[in-house]
Scaffold this motif. Sequence first.
Motif, mmCIF file in Angstrom:
data_model
loop_
_atom_site.group_PDB
_atom_site.id
_atom_site.type_symbol
_atom_site.label_atom_id
_atom_site.label_comp_id
_atom_site.label_asym_id
_atom_site.label_seq_id
_atom_site.Cartn_x
_atom_site.Cartn_y
_atom_site.Cartn_z
ATOM 1 N N LYS A 39 0.821 -1.213 0.000
ATOM 2 C CA LYS A 39 0.000 0.000 0.000
ATOM 3 C C LYS A 39 0.850 1.256 0.000
ATOM 4 C CE LYS A 39 -3.962 -1.829 2.629
ATOM 5 N NZ LYS A 39 -4.761 -1.655 3.861
ATOM 6 N N LEU A 40 1.953 1.226 0.721
ATOM 7 C CA LEU A 40 2.747 2.435 0.905
ATOM 8 C C LEU A 40 3.551 2.822 -0.328
ATOM 9 C CD1 LEU A 40 4.085 2.039 4.547
ATOM 10 C CD2 LEU A 40 2.618 3.878 3.677
ATOM 11 N N ALA A 41 4.089 1.836 -1.046
ATOM 12 C CA ALA A 41 4.998 2.149 -2.155
ATOM 13 C C ALA A 41 4.388 3.129 -3.155
ATOM 14 C CB ALA A 41 5.456 0.865 -2.836
ATOM 15 N N PRO A 42 3.182 2.899 -3.670
ATOM 16 C CA PRO A 42 2.640 3.866 -4.641
ATOM 17 C C PRO A 42 2.309 5.211 -4.008
ATOM 18 C CG PRO A 42 1.017 2.163 -4.156
ATOM 19 C CD PRO A 42 2.296 1.722 -3.530
ATOM 20 N N ALA A 146 -3.352 2.542 -3.075
ATOM 21 C CA ALA A 146 -3.073 1.346 -2.282
ATOM 22 C C ALA A 146 -3.806 0.134 -2.834
ATOM 23 C CB ALA A 146 -3.468 1.586 -0.836
ATOM 24 N N VAL A 147 -5.070 0.320 -3.180
ATOM 25 C CA VAL A 147 -5.860 -0.786 -3.732
ATOM 26 C C VAL A 147 -5.219 -1.295 -5.022
ATOM 27 C CG1 VAL A 147 -8.082 -1.380 -4.776
ATOM 28 C CG2 VAL A 147 -8.014 -0.085 -2.640
ATOM 29 N N ARG A 148 -4.819 -0.379 -5.870
ATOM 30 C CA ARG A 148 -4.166 -0.809 -7.114
ATOM 31 C C ARG A 148 -2.848 -1.508 -6.829
ATOM 32 N NH1 ARG A 148 -5.438 4.903 -10.196
ATOM 33 N NH2 ARG A 148 -7.663 4.492 -10.630
ATOM 34 N N GLY A 149 -2.137 -1.053 -5.790
ATOM 35 C CA GLY A 149 -0.888 -1.706 -5.423
ATOM 36 C C GLY A 149 -1.097 -3.121 -4.916
ATOM 37 N N CYS A 150 -2.211 -3.362 -4.227
ATOM 38 C CA CYS A 150 -2.494 -4.687 -3.677
ATOM 39 C C CYS A 150 -3.010 -5.665 -4.732
ATOM 40 C CB CYS A 150 -3.504 -4.582 -2.539
ATOM 41 S SG CYS A 150 -2.824 -3.850 -1.032
ATOM 42 N N ARG A 151 -3.336 -5.171 -5.911
ATOM 43 C CA ARG A 151 -3.787 -6.069 -6.976
ATOM 44 C C ARG A 151 -2.709 -7.105 -7.297
ATOM 45 N NH1 ARG A 151 -6.094 -3.053 -12.087
ATOM 46 N NH2 ARG A 151 -4.071 -2.032 -11.810
ATOM 47 N N ALA A 152 -1.439 -6.721 -7.154
ATOM 48 C CA ALA A 152 -0.354 -7.665 -7.443
ATOM 49 C C ALA A 152 -0.392 -8.876 -6.523
ATOM 50 C CB ALA A 152 0.997 -6.960 -7.325
ATOM 51 N N CYS A 168 -9.137 -8.223 7.547
ATOM 52 C CA CYS A 168 -9.571 -6.912 7.056
ATOM 53 C C CYS A 168 -9.693 -5.912 8.191
ATOM 54 C CB CYS A 168 -10.948 -7.028 6.397
ATOM 55 S SG CYS A 168 -10.922 -7.748 4.784
ATOM 56 N N GLY A 169 -9.008 -4.769 8.017
ATOM 57 C CA GLY A 169 -9.178 -3.658 8.930
ATOM 58 C C GLY A 169 -9.851 -2.474 8.258
ATOM 59 N N THR A 170 -9.411 -2.167 7.039
ATOM 60 C CA THR A 170 -10.013 -1.069 6.280
ATOM 61 C C THR A 170 -10.554 -1.515 4.926
ATOM 62 O OG1 THR A 170 -7.827 -0.481 5.394
ATOM 63 C CG2 THR A 170 -8.576 0.698 7.372
ATOM 64 N N GLY A 171 -10.218 -2.706 4.476
ATOM 65 C CA GLY A 171 -10.740 -3.241 3.229
ATOM 66 C C GLY A 171 -9.855 -3.037 2.023
ATOM 67 N N GLY A 172 -8.768 -2.287 2.160
ATOM 68 C CA GLY A 172 -7.930 -1.984 1.007
ATOM 69 C C GLY A 172 -7.223 -3.192 0.431
ATOM 70 N N THR A 173 -6.649 -4.022 1.294
ATOM 71 C CA THR A 173 -5.954 -5.211 0.797
ATOM 72 C C THR A 173 -6.928 -6.157 0.122
ATOM 73 O OG1 THR A 173 -4.272 -5.022 2.539
ATOM 74 C CG2 THR A 173 -4.468 -7.142 1.429
ATOM 75 N N LEU A 174 -8.095 -6.375 0.741
ATOM 76 C CA LEU A 174 -9.108 -7.246 0.145
ATOM 77 C C LEU A 174 -9.552 -6.711 -1.211
ATOM 78 C CD1 LEU A 174 -11.122 -9.615 0.272
ATOM 79 C CD2 LEU A 174 -12.677 -8.096 1.523
ATOM 80 N N ALA A 175 -9.768 -5.413 -1.306
ATOM 81 C CA ALA A 175 -10.230 -4.812 -2.561
ATOM 82 C C ALA A 175 -9.235 -5.060 -3.686
ATOM 83 C CB ALA A 175 -10.453 -3.317 -2.378
ATOM 84 N N LEU A 205 -14.057 1.200 -2.137
ATOM 85 C CA LEU A 205 -12.665 1.304 -2.569
ATOM 86 C C LEU A 205 -12.480 0.753 -3.980
ATOM 87 C CD1 LEU A 205 -10.882 0.325 0.753
ATOM 88 C CD2 LEU A 205 -10.594 2.499 -0.447
ATOM 89 N N GLN A 206 -13.125 -0.381 -4.265
ATOM 90 C CA GLN A 206 -13.026 -0.929 -5.619
ATOM 91 C C GLN A 206 -13.642 0.013 -6.650
ATOM 92 O OE1 GLN A 206 -14.491 -4.986 -5.945
ATOM 93 N NE2 GLN A 206 -12.407 -5.710 -5.644
ATOM 94 N N GLU A 207 -14.775 0.589 -6.315
ATOM 95 C CA GLU A 207 -15.425 1.503 -7.262
ATOM 96 C C GLU A 207 -14.551 2.729 -7.520
ATOM 97 O OE1 GLU A 207 -19.188 2.173 -5.424
ATOM 98 O OE2 GLU A 207 -20.069 0.307 -6.199
ATOM 99 N N ALA A 208 -13.882 3.217 -6.465
ATOM 100 C CA ALA A 208 -12.995 4.370 -6.642
ATOM 101 C C ALA A 208 -11.765 4.002 -7.465
ATOM 102 C CB ALA A 208 -12.575 4.915 -5.284
ATOM 103 N N ALA A 209 -11.239 2.779 -7.256
ATOM 104 C CA ALA A 209 -10.006 2.382 -7.940
ATOM 105 C C ALA A 209 -10.239 1.880 -9.359
ATOM 106 C CB ALA A 209 -9.290 1.304 -7.126
#
Length: 288
Positions: A39-42, A146-152, A168-175, A205-209
């Motif tokens: 999440k942090l790298a991008p 972050a969501v796009r970064g976790c797609r990998a 899941c804490g915020t849903g970003g990794t799952l998304a 998050l998915q809809e935004a990403a």
Amino acid sequence: MPSPLREVRDGRFERRGVRLLVKRDDLIHPDLVGNKWRKLAPNLAAAAGRTVVTFGGAYSNHLRATAAAGRLLGLSTVGVVRGQELADRPLNASLARCAADGMRLRFVDRSTYRRVSEPETLAAVLRAADAPRAYVVPEGGSNVLAVRGCRALGEELRGHADVVAVACGTGGTLAGLAAGLAGGQRALGVAVLRGGFLGRETQALQEAAFGHRVGAWDVDDRFHFGGYARVPAALEAFAADFEDRHGVPVEHLYVAKLLYGLVALAEEGGFPRGTTVAAVITGAPFTG
């Protein structure tokens, strides 16, 4: 470099005809806690050298990872911590590590913290932190980048499992994970907070990403053990037992709840026989 993936032999799964893999995503970066680097790298690239301000509770893995990344990259970081009353107490080990890595800590009362998504409140918080032009990363690090970064993460697991599960804490990794999986695979989020809101947050998050919901995924809200940072004795015992069985370090706030939930689901017949389940280990126990 993809993080390691291996099979663990556990009778609680095997007697139900289920195969268990563990994805050691806590090894994705040698100096950052857990898999927060995804999440942090991008976001750090987008910060382009500006001060990075982010948010979290007193035991936030995200704050620790951001502070460590700031130290490694020479970036100024500010952590806005939920709970004004904490300002008058000695720092716990997690926040002390943040401070040692150069993060400036700013404590805000819980009412203000709940409103930091409001532009006026956020602007006031940034002014008080002497960082009005900072690059802001939300709590848990979950935003579009972050969501796009976790797609990998999902892409690394294509073809390896039928179900890929993550705490899941915020849903970003799952998304992001769900977006990266192949057709026929399903992502499962095990909520570590109570409230039943993470399904909505993940979809938003998915809809935004990506513009729409992506992939097959759902959230199980039953295994939060009373809420974030609630770790009763039964969960501690479960975590210690899993470590002894498999030599996998089990972080208590996220990973223990994930693994407990997967064992419970297997024992209640939640996975059809022949299913391969991959558990993503996203956090590492704090060692001081």
